[in-house]
Enzyme design. Sequence first.
Site, PDB file in Angstrom:
ATOM      1  N   ASP A 143       0.852  -1.194   0.000  1.00 12.28           N
ATOM      2  CA  ASP A 143       0.000   0.000   0.000  1.00 12.28           C
ATOM      3  C   ASP A 143       0.884   1.238   0.000  1.00 12.28           C
ATOM      4  O   ASP A 143       1.792   1.358   0.837  1.00 12.28           O
ATOM      5  CB  ASP A 143      -0.903   0.015   1.230  1.00 12.28           C
ATOM      6  CG  ASP A 143      -1.990  -1.058   1.172  1.00 12.28           C
ATOM      7  OD1 ASP A 143      -2.104  -1.725   0.125  1.00 12.28           O
ATOM      8  OD2 ASP A 143      -2.706  -1.219   2.167  1.00 12.28           O
ATOM      9  N   ASP A 169     -15.766  -3.065  -1.063  1.00 18.75           N
ATOM     10  CA  ASP A 169     -15.237  -2.790   0.274  1.00 18.75           C
ATOM     11  C   ASP A 169     -16.398  -2.545   1.219  1.00 18.75           C
ATOM     12  O   ASP A 169     -17.116  -1.547   1.095  1.00 18.75           O
ATOM     13  CB  ASP A 169     -14.317  -1.566   0.231  1.00 18.75           C
ATOM     14  CG  ASP A 169     -13.234  -1.711  -0.829  1.00 18.75           C
ATOM     15  OD1 ASP A 169     -12.675  -2.808  -0.936  1.00 18.75           O
ATOM     16  OD2 ASP A 169     -12.966  -0.727  -1.545  1.00 18.75           O
TER      17      ASP A 169
END
Length: 244
Positions: free
Chosen positions: A9, A130
């Site tokens: 990330d 998500d």
Amino acid sequence: MFRIYPAVDIKGGRCVRLVRGDMEKERVFSDRPLEMAVRWQEEGASFIHVVDLDGAVQGHPVNLESIREILRRVRIPVQVGGGVRTLDDARRLLDMGAARVIMGTRALADPAFLRRAAEDLGEMLVVSLDMRGKRAAVGGWTRELERPLEELVEELASGGVTRVLYTDILRDGTLEGYAGHVPRELLGRGLGVIVAGGISTRQDIQRLKELSSLGVEGAVVGRALYEGRVSLPEILDLEEGDGR
């Protein structure tokens, strides 16, 4: 077919991990994301999961130099997401060498665009779903959609999507462990499902692999790897198939 995806990330050009997607709660693990991608490759990873966190919030890819460096230097396939809202964004990442692109916000909000993207990108498209509780979060997890999960999944399945990334936001980055279930709406729909959020032990991964016959084809592992809760070489035997 089951695959383990080490996560890289990127925020502000650095490799970080967040807790529940909170941009103010970061822990930096490397100033050069490439170093982490190369590490996972050297430890035997067959695929890497890269997310542009700044891009997810700003609505367009931001950390392109870091991503380009990873795609240029690693030899294994990489899937990339974070702020990919147009087909031009997707094609640019694919032209840079990405094996797959991850799209969430616009894909969930615009059914016509979703169908175009699925037709244009085919197996190279992953749609990010998500979930914060029972609601899908978009815009870098800053807002939630009112539409029920069943309706969203039906739209994905009928729109030509082949692969979904399902993230449990409330567990993401917490090391609390896999919650013990994948929403039933996602299973047995002909969708390949990659699961993320809270995965912290070999047992978590094993439990997900047991759902392979229902479509679960992989697990994204992040903080557990970075903090040494699990070792990548020690869990790679759970992989099978080529997953590409």
